[in-house]
Design a protein around this motif. Structure first.
Motif, mmCIF file in Angstrom:
data_model
loop_
_atom_site.group_PDB
_atom_site.id
_atom_site.type_symbol
_atom_site.label_atom_id
_atom_site.label_comp_id
_atom_site.label_asym_id
_atom_site.label_seq_id
_atom_site.Cartn_x
_atom_site.Cartn_y
_atom_site.Cartn_z
ATOM 1 N N ARG A 42 48.106 4.674 2.127
ATOM 2 C CA ARG A 42 49.316 4.843 1.353
ATOM 3 C C ARG A 42 49.330 6.207 0.681
ATOM 4 N NH1 ARG A 42 46.415 0.976 -2.008
ATOM 5 N NH2 ARG A 42 45.244 2.326 -3.374
ATOM 6 N N LYS A 55 35.816 -0.378 -8.999
ATOM 7 C CA LYS A 55 37.128 -0.188 -8.381
ATOM 8 C C LYS A 55 38.093 0.638 -9.240
ATOM 9 C CE LYS A 55 37.064 -1.064 -4.970
ATOM 10 N NZ LYS A 55 36.150 -0.264 -4.075
ATOM 11 N N GLY A 90 37.719 3.860 -9.524
ATOM 12 C CA GLY A 90 37.745 5.213 -8.967
ATOM 13 C C GLY A 90 36.446 5.931 -9.317
ATOM 14 N N THR A 91 35.378 5.152 -9.470
ATOM 15 C CA THR A 91 34.096 5.722 -9.914
ATOM 16 C C THR A 91 33.532 6.721 -8.895
ATOM 17 O OG1 THR A 91 32.993 3.754 -9.015
ATOM 18 C CG2 THR A 91 33.460 3.743 -11.362
ATOM 19 N N ARG A 92 33.678 6.409 -7.612
ATOM 20 C CA ARG A 92 33.152 7.322 -6.592
ATOM 21 C C ARG A 92 33.943 8.628 -6.584
ATOM 22 N NH1 ARG A 92 28.688 8.787 -4.502
ATOM 23 N NH2 ARG A 92 28.100 6.598 -4.478
ATOM 24 N N ALA A 93 35.270 8.500 -6.650
ATOM 25 C CA ALA A 93 36.120 9.704 -6.645
ATOM 26 C C ALA A 93 35.774 10.580 -7.849
ATOM 27 C CB ALA A 93 37.591 9.303 -6.673
ATOM 28 N N ARG A 130 41.584 1.443 -14.350
ATOM 29 C CA ARG A 130 42.902 1.369 -13.695
ATOM 30 C C ARG A 130 43.673 0.228 -14.326
ATOM 31 N NH1 ARG A 130 41.606 0.867 -7.528
ATOM 32 N NH2 ARG A 130 43.778 1.189 -6.963
ATOM 33 N N SER A 152 42.133 -4.918 -6.297
ATOM 34 C CA SER A 152 41.259 -4.013 -5.532
ATOM 35 C C SER A 152 39.856 -4.619 -5.388
ATOM 36 C CB SER A 152 41.193 -2.665 -6.254
ATOM 37 O OG SER A 152 40.242 -1.839 -5.660
ATOM 38 N N TYR A 188 43.873 12.602 -2.484
ATOM 39 C CA TYR A 188 43.317 13.944 -2.639
ATOM 40 C C TYR A 188 41.909 13.966 -2.052
ATOM 41 C CZ TYR A 188 47.060 15.953 -5.329
ATOM 42 O OH TYR A 188 48.272 16.465 -5.696
ATOM 43 N N LYS A 231 37.286 3.572 0.518
ATOM 44 C CA LYS A 231 37.997 3.892 -0.728
ATOM 45 C C LYS A 231 39.463 4.088 -0.372
ATOM 46 C CE LYS A 231 34.072 3.940 -2.812
ATOM 47 N NZ LYS A 231 33.687 2.880 -3.747
ATOM 48 N N GLY A 232 40.296 3.262 -0.914
ATOM 49 C CA GLY A 232 41.722 3.351 -0.604
ATOM 50 C C GLY A 232 42.137 2.291 0.395
ATOM 51 N N ARG A 233 41.661 1.089 0.191
ATOM 52 C CA ARG A 233 42.030 -0.012 1.099
ATOM 53 C C ARG A 233 43.464 -0.442 0.830
ATOM 54 N NH1 ARG A 233 36.754 -1.857 -0.782
ATOM 55 N NH2 ARG A 233 35.280 -1.734 0.937
ATOM 56 N N HIS A 246 45.877 -3.186 -0.129
ATOM 57 C CA HIS A 246 45.737 -4.459 -0.847
ATOM 58 C C HIS A 246 46.625 -5.520 -0.212
ATOM 59 C CE1 HIS A 246 44.609 -2.130 -4.793
ATOM 60 N NE2 HIS A 246 43.788 -1.890 -3.795
HETATM 61 P P1 A3P Z 1 41.462 1.004 -3.667
HETATM 62 O O1 A3P Z 1 40.513 0.835 -2.528
HETATM 63 O O2 A3P Z 1 41.851 -0.244 -4.320
HETATM 64 O O3 A3P Z 1 42.660 1.854 -3.345
HETATM 65 P P2 A3P Z 1 35.482 2.772 -6.802
HETATM 66 O O4 A3P Z 1 34.950 4.067 -6.260
HETATM 67 O O5 A3P Z 1 35.183 2.601 -8.264
HETATM 68 O O6 A3P Z 1 35.069 1.610 -5.970
HETATM 69 O O7 A3P Z 1 37.050 2.854 -6.750
HETATM 70 C C1 A3P Z 1 37.757 2.804 -5.533
HETATM 71 C C2 A3P Z 1 39.150 3.292 -5.786
HETATM 72 O O8 A3P Z 1 39.164 4.704 -5.986
HETATM 73 C C3 A3P Z 1 40.078 3.067 -4.621
HETATM 74 O O9 A3P Z 1 40.667 1.810 -4.821
HETATM 75 C C4 A3P Z 1 41.053 4.236 -4.696
HETATM 76 O O10 A3P Z 1 42.372 3.863 -5.022
HETATM 77 C C5 A3P Z 1 40.493 5.099 -5.834
HETATM 78 N N1 A3P Z 1 40.539 6.540 -5.601
HETATM 79 C C6 A3P Z 1 40.799 7.443 -6.567
HETATM 80 N N2 A3P Z 1 40.824 8.669 -6.070
HETATM 81 C C7 A3P Z 1 40.568 8.561 -4.758
HETATM 82 C C8 A3P Z 1 40.446 9.526 -3.718
HETATM 83 N N3 A3P Z 1 40.631 10.815 -3.948
HETATM 84 N N4 A3P Z 1 40.157 9.076 -2.465
HETATM 85 C C9 A3P Z 1 40.002 7.751 -2.242
HETATM 86 N N5 A3P Z 1 40.096 6.797 -3.194
HETATM 87 C C10 A3P Z 1 40.371 7.207 -4.451
#
Ligand code: A3P
Length: 359
Positions: free
Chosen positions: A7, A113, A115-118, A196, A204, A306, A322-324, A326
């Protein structure tokens, strides 16, 4: 679910995602020397604090323009430090480059969920930041914790002494024992929490678990069935994805150990649609000179998010997990959940001083 469709940021309605001016008073600590231009260093301290100014500048020799320096630093991080991390280097090289494994100066403690990885990957764009790639789960896992602080330090990446190490383990935020354990390690550590909108986060969270079940060919309940108690028709507070989203309850436990000034709240919804201003607030909180720029972040239309640009050669997007997409959730359940979270959200804004205007 499981579809590869991505999306567009902001394509989901986020009526709550109205930008708020950040009214936090930043403390007055001086910026780290790493990555500072010489004029910035001159502003913050005497000349002897220039030793070493920037490991990168020192090693590549000569004065660099302000624009060039961060890129050089980043190339350096990608090259040598990357090799160190992979273990492709000798002890002699570690010694020659004065590299050390440092305990983190800041931890992304949650929220899962959010956005910890981002957030971690984006902060790692900063030349003064070195990330621990893996979630270490030192403080939330009794077995790991029993191995002691030296075990934890050895899990950290190599870095220059002037750099700071950051790790993220989202389970920290919700695990009872963690605040005390982190306090015992470093009572002045900086703590980052990325949140979030709670209902979106819960969905998520559910989506991630659902994907795991599907991978194992297992069936799973619908979100509605888990989130709403069928007997009472009320929100099911025993459901973990719901409990995790009651941010204020968890934060209150942390506040028994750390003052609120040691926390910084990152708006995870805004990090998706407009990452740079969120990252700039984090740079301030960590007393880092501003080095992450729009150059480092580009929107990838295929991915719908991004992605990161370290330099002219190296860029990357986050993994596909990341970015599934829903699953569709019954709107009446969403309304019920939002109503349920509302008072907790108000309390969260009040405690943190950051209003996120969630519904
Ligand atoms: P969704 O998969 O629900 O969209 P975490 O790293 O804590 O597991 O968080 C995952 C979420 O990071 C994803 O949730 C996604 O929306 C978000 N996110 C934020 N910035 C992102 C990026 N640049 N690329 C991918 N996902 C990102």
């Amino acid at each position: 679910t499981g579809s590869k469709l991505k999306r567009q940021p902001g394509s989901e309605k986020r009526p709550w995602n109205v930008h708020q001016p950040d009214n936090r008073c930043w403390n007055n600590e001086k910026c780290l020397n790493v990555g500072c231009s010489s004029s910035e260093v001159a502003r913050v301290g005497s000349l002897d604090r220039l030793q070493p100014l920037c490991p990168v500048e020192g090693r590549f020799g000569g004065a660099r323009s302000q624009v060039e320096l961060p890129l050089r630093a980043l190339q350096f991080k990608r090259g040598l430090l990357h090799e160190f991390r992979k273990g492709n280097t000798s002890k002699e090289q570690v010694r020659l480059h004065d590299l050390v494994q440092q305990l983190p100066k800041a931890i992304i403690i949650g929220v899962r969920k959010g956005g910890t990885r981002a957030l971690l990957e984006m902060l790692n764009l900063h030349p003064a930041v070195v990330k621990a790639s893996q979630e270490i789960h030192f403080f939330d896992n009794d077995e790991n914790y029993a191995k002691g602080i030296e075990w934890y330090r050895k899990k950290m990446p190599f870095s220059y002494p002037q750099q700071i190490t950051i790790e993220k383990s989202p389970a920290y935020f919700i695990t009872e024992e963690v605040p005390e354990r982190i306090y015992k390690m470093n009572s002045s550590i900086k703590l980052l929490i990325i949140v979030r909108e709670p209902t979106t986060r819960a969905i998520s969270d559910y989506t991630q678990v659902l994907e795991g079940k599907e991978r194992k060919n297992k069936t799973y309940y619908k979100f509605e069935k888990l989130a709403i108690d069928p007997n009472t028709c009320e929100v099911n507070t025993k459901y973990k994805a719901v409990r995790t989203s009651i941010y204020t309850k968890h934060l209150e436990r942390w506040l028994k150990y750390f003052p609120i000034e040691q926390f910084h709240i990152v708006d995870g919804d805004r990090l998706i649609t407009e990452p740079l201003p969120e990252l700039q607030l984090v740079e301030k909180f960590l007393n880092l000179p501003p080095r992450i720029s729009q150059y480092n972040l580009y929107f990838n239309a295929t991915r719908g998010f991004y992605c990161l640009r370290f330099n002219i050669i190296f860029n990357k997007c986050l993994a596909g997990s990341k970015g599934r997409i829903h699953p569709e959730v019954d709107p009446s359940v969403i309304t019920k959940l939002r109503k349920f979270f509302h008072p907790f959200n108000q309390k969260f804004y009040q405690i943190t001083g950051r209003t996120l205007n969630w519904p």
